[in-house]
Design a protein around this motif. Structure first.
Motif, short mmCIF file in Angstrom:
data_model
loop_
_atom_site.label_atom_id
_atom_site.label_comp_id
_atom_site.label_asym_id
_atom_site.label_seq_id
_atom_site.Cartn_x
_atom_site.Cartn_y
_atom_site.Cartn_z
N PHE A 43 0.85 -1.19 0.00
CA PHE A 43 0.00 0.00 0.00
C PHE A 43 0.88 1.23 0.00
N ARG A 44 0.63 2.11 -0.94
CA ARG A 44 1.27 3.44 -0.93
C ARG A 44 0.16 4.44 -1.17
N ASP A 45 0.06 5.37 -0.27
CA ASP A 45 -1.05 6.31 -0.35
C ASP A 45 -0.73 7.38 -1.39
N GLU A 46 -0.69 6.94 -2.65
CA GLU A 46 -0.34 7.82 -3.76
C GLU A 46 -1.25 9.04 -3.75
N ILE A 47 -0.66 10.22 -3.99
CA ILE A 47 -1.47 11.43 -3.95
C ILE A 47 -2.49 11.43 -5.08
N ILE A 90 9.17 -6.16 -8.83
CA ILE A 90 8.41 -6.27 -10.09
C ILE A 90 6.96 -5.87 -9.80
N GLY A 91 6.43 -4.99 -10.61
CA GLY A 91 5.05 -4.53 -10.40
C GLY A 91 4.07 -5.51 -11.04
N VAL A 92 3.71 -6.53 -10.29
CA VAL A 92 2.89 -7.61 -10.85
C VAL A 92 1.52 -7.09 -11.32
N SER A 93 0.83 -6.32 -10.47
CA SER A 93 -0.49 -5.85 -10.90
C SER A 93 -0.37 -4.76 -11.97
N ARG A 94 0.66 -3.91 -11.87
CA ARG A 94 0.85 -2.89 -12.92
C ARG A 94 1.09 -3.55 -14.27
N LEU A 95 1.74 -4.71 -14.27
CA LEU A 95 2.05 -5.38 -15.53
C LEU A 95 0.79 -5.73 -16.33
N ILE A 121 6.66 2.90 -19.23
CA ILE A 121 5.98 2.47 -18.00
C ILE A 121 6.98 1.66 -17.18
N GLU A 122 7.19 2.04 -15.94
CA GLU A 122 8.14 1.31 -15.09
C GLU A 122 7.47 0.03 -14.58
N VAL A 123 8.02 -1.11 -14.96
CA VAL A 123 7.44 -2.38 -14.51
C VAL A 123 8.35 -3.13 -13.55
N GLY A 124 9.49 -2.54 -13.21
CA GLY A 124 10.36 -3.19 -12.24
C GLY A 124 11.57 -2.33 -11.96
N GLN A 125 12.23 -2.63 -10.88
CA GLN A 125 13.44 -1.89 -10.54
C GLN A 125 14.34 -2.77 -9.69
N ILE A 126 15.64 -2.68 -9.92
CA ILE A 126 16.60 -3.42 -9.08
C ILE A 126 17.56 -2.41 -8.44
N VAL A 150 -5.04 0.01 -12.52
CA VAL A 150 -4.05 -0.74 -11.73
C VAL A 150 -2.63 -0.26 -11.97
N MET A 151 -2.45 0.65 -12.90
CA MET A 151 -1.08 1.12 -13.20
C MET A 151 -0.53 1.97 -12.06
N ARG A 152 -1.32 2.83 -11.52
CA ARG A 152 -0.88 3.56 -10.33
C ARG A 152 -1.99 3.46 -9.31
N GLY A 153 -1.99 2.33 -8.63
CA GLY A 153 -2.98 2.10 -7.59
C GLY A 153 -2.44 2.58 -6.26
N ARG A 154 -3.26 2.45 -5.25
CA ARG A 154 -2.74 2.66 -3.89
C ARG A 154 -2.40 1.28 -3.31
N GLU A 155 -3.35 0.34 -3.48
CA GLU A 155 -3.01 -1.04 -3.14
C GLU A 155 -2.55 -1.72 -4.42
N PHE A 156 -1.41 -2.34 -4.40
CA PHE A 156 -0.93 -3.02 -5.62
C PHE A 156 -0.12 -4.25 -5.24
N TYR A 157 0.01 -5.13 -6.22
CA TYR A 157 0.64 -6.44 -5.98
C TYR A 157 2.05 -6.38 -6.53
P1 ATP Z 1 6.88 4.78 -9.34
O1 ATP Z 1 8.12 5.57 -9.68
O2 ATP Z 1 6.10 4.36 -10.54
O3 ATP Z 1 6.05 5.43 -8.27
P2 ATP Z 1 8.50 3.27 -7.57
O4 ATP Z 1 9.83 3.46 -8.22
O5 ATP Z 1 8.16 4.07 -6.41
O6 ATP Z 1 7.37 3.40 -8.69
P3 ATP Z 1 9.35 0.66 -6.64
O7 ATP Z 1 9.55 0.92 -5.22
O8 ATP Z 1 10.52 0.60 -7.55
O9 ATP Z 1 8.29 1.73 -7.23
O10 ATP Z 1 8.39 -0.62 -6.78
C1 ATP Z 1 8.63 -1.72 -7.67
C2 ATP Z 1 7.60 -1.77 -8.77
O11 ATP Z 1 6.27 -1.76 -8.24
C3 ATP Z 1 7.64 -0.59 -9.70
O12 ATP Z 1 8.63 -0.77 -10.68
C4 ATP Z 1 6.25 -0.59 -10.29
O13 ATP Z 1 6.18 -1.48 -11.38
C5 ATP Z 1 5.40 -1.12 -9.16
N1 ATP Z 1 4.66 -0.03 -8.52
C6 ATP Z 1 5.17 0.96 -7.75
N2 ATP Z 1 4.22 1.80 -7.33
C7 ATP Z 1 3.05 1.32 -7.84
C8 ATP Z 1 1.68 1.74 -7.77
N3 ATP Z 1 1.33 2.82 -7.07
N4 ATP Z 1 0.75 1.01 -8.42
C9 ATP Z 1 1.09 -0.09 -9.11
N5 ATP Z 1 2.36 -0.53 -9.22
C10 ATP Z 1 3.33 0.16 -8.60
#
Ligand code: ATP
Ligand code: MG
Length: 463
Positions: free
Chosen positions: A139-143, A319-324, A282-287, A149-156
């Motif tokens: 959960f991230r309380d996105e503004i 990896i942003g499973v639900s965003r994917l 679209i960011e779908v993952g980060q390492i 599902v691409m920018r949710g507050r609850e995401f998988y």
């Molecule tokens: P963003 O820059 O998009 O806010 P982030 O860099 O804060 O993402 P990470 O902490 O890197 O996110 O999280 C890993 C992955 O989870 C991201 O690459 C993205 O695919 C997914 N993700 C992050 N925030 C969200 C969200 N609010 N809704 C859906 N998926 C998300």
């Protein structure tokens, strides 16, 4: 699955709140329903895609030697006070107080929790390297939650954490993750380009984001088009071999590819002009490799081979499973609907009965349904008493890669029609041949995905 017994609440109207195509199609195809701002229920069709994506992530994580586990969604604030992030994380953290007045939070990520598990149980370099991961709701309380599902507050999200005795070993873990991610996205029919990125609040030097190119992407990206020619394919990778993994990372990081956060116009200018690309992604993952940031703050140490107690080197990988689910639709659709790549499709094919109630058509559909099921495939049989036009529109919208159309006229000549959703090309053939063709497509897909056998320790019970 027979459509008459399924739950597929398709919408005819385009929902006005949806600004981008993936959100529109997910709502129209009855995949999700909004429960609150940025929080969604996954209806049966969407749930199947989500689970397919999750399965691929599990398989590729375990192929790379990473170990699955599960941590809770709710965490105690105390651990976050230890790392210093309870205050640093800011408004995006959903803070909760329990009945005893204890501060809790709904986890936006899990570095603290995993470091606590590690320090309680691991004390020697002999137990390393170790990479643990889980796939859990965050959960991230996105503004501004938006785009479904691409920018949710609850995401998988899949988040994994490596623990290594020194920097060199941790860099290998970083490389191993990059390689396994490239393969993960390819299996989903996606090209996700690793781009040098900014580390943000997690901290650390080394980080790459994986971006899927799409006009609706939130990030501005700059890259050398040469990178889009690279493919992992079915090459065998020895994930324990440092040089092999480093070579693949070099291949993918040699061409220029950066997000606007790290973009350097002077370096970009050195890319031949005809290969310079500026686009959105679209960011779908980060390492990340962040060294000893958390282990020092939280006292996670191991004894090394010289008998010294040293803070463990760590990285985290998401990896942003639900965003994917949304990202795949952004990358693969047309004006009629979604076009699922074979790797993630909710059903392997559709069967459309043009004349429900016609004895021959019904019997042929039942036979097709049974033969596909016997081969381990899951067809979606539209057995409703509906007009052909409506059935085709539904199939096109939900995007199954293959459709078999059965009608009395064709059956008189012993044929049905096999249609590719992607190319739109239809061919007449016997029902047996149609089944064989579909089975071969998926067998080929399966062979390519599993050209490299899974390690013995792989665990298959998550589905
Ligand atoms: P963003 O820059 O998009 O806010 P982030 O860099 O804060 O993402 P990470 O902490 O890197 O996110 O999280 C890993 C992955 O989870 C991201 O690459 C993205 O695919 C997914 N993700 C992050 N925030 C969200 C969200 N609010 N809704 C859906 N998926 C998300
Ligand atoms: Mg990120």
């Amino acid at each position: 699955m027979r459509l008459s017994r399924y739950f597929l609440p398709v919408l005819k109207e385009t929902p006005s709140e949806a600004q981008i195509v993936s959100h529109r199609y997910m709502l129209r195809a009855g995949m999700i329903k909004q429960a609150a701002a940025g929080i969604y229920s996954w209806l049966p069709l969407g749930f199947r895609v989500l689970k397919n994506i999750e399965r691929i992530v599990h398989e590729e994580q375990q192929r790379a030697g990473h170990i699955p586990m599960l941590m809770p969604t709710l965490q105690s604030a105390d651990l976050w006070r230890e790392s210093g992030r309870y205050d640093d994380y800011g408004e995006e953290m959903l803070r909760i107080t329990d009945r005893h007045g204890r501060d809790m939070l709904y986890g936006p990520t899990n570095e603290e929790l995993i470091t606590d598990i590690f320090r309680s149980h691991v004390g020697s370099y002999k137990d390393l390297p170790l990479t643990l991961y889980h796939i859990q709701w965050k959960f991230r309380d996105e503004i501004r939650p938006r785009f479904g599902v691409m920018r949710g507050r609850e995401f998988y999200m899949k988040d994994g954490y490596n623990f290594d005795v020194d920097q060199a070993s941790a860099i290998h873990a970083y490389n191993r993750h990059m390689v396994s991610y490239l393969r993960t996205y390819e299996r989903m029919g996606l090209q996700a380009i690793p781009m040098r990125a900014d580390s943000g609040p997690i901290g650390g030097e080394d980080t790459h984001e994986f971006l899927v190119l799409a006009d609706t992407g939130e990030s501005e990206v700059f890259y050398d088009s040469a990178i889009t020619d690279l493919k992992m394919g079915d090459r065998a990778v020895d994930y324990d071999n440092w040089d092999d993994c480093a070579a693949i990372v070099r291949e993918w990081t040699a061409p220029y590819a950066r997000t606007d956060e790290t973009h350097d116009a002077a370096v970009f200018a050195e890319v031949p002009q005809e290969r310079q690309r500026r686009s959105r992604g679209i960011e779908v993952g980060q390492i990340f490799y962040f060294g000893t940031k958390y282990s020092e703050a939280m006292g996670a140490r191991v004894v090394n081979d010289k008998g010294e107690r040293v803070p463990v080197h760590m990285g985290s990988h998401g990896i942003g499973v639900s965003r994917l689910v949304g990202a795949i639709i952004e990358a693969s659709h047309d004006d009629k609907g979604i076009i699922w790549p074979e790797g993630v499709t909710p059903f392997h094919c559709g069967i459309v009965n043009l004349r429900q109630g016609d004895e021959a058509a019904d019997a042929a559909c039942e036979a097709l349904y049974a033969s596909l099921k016997a081969l381990g495939l899951e067809p979606l049989y539209d057995d409703r008493d509906e007009r052909a036009g409506g059935k085709f529109a539904t199939m096109d919208l939900i995007g199954l890669p293959w459709r078999i159309t059965v009608g009395p006229r064709g059956l008189k000549n012993g044929v049905v029609e096999l249609t590719s959703r992607r190319s739109g090309v239809s061919e007449e053939m016997t029902p047996e041949m149609a089944v064989e063709r579909i089975a071969e497509v998926y067998a080929h897909h399966h062979r390519a995905a599993h050209a490299q056998p899974m390690p013995q320790r792989a665990f298959h019970t998550w589905i």
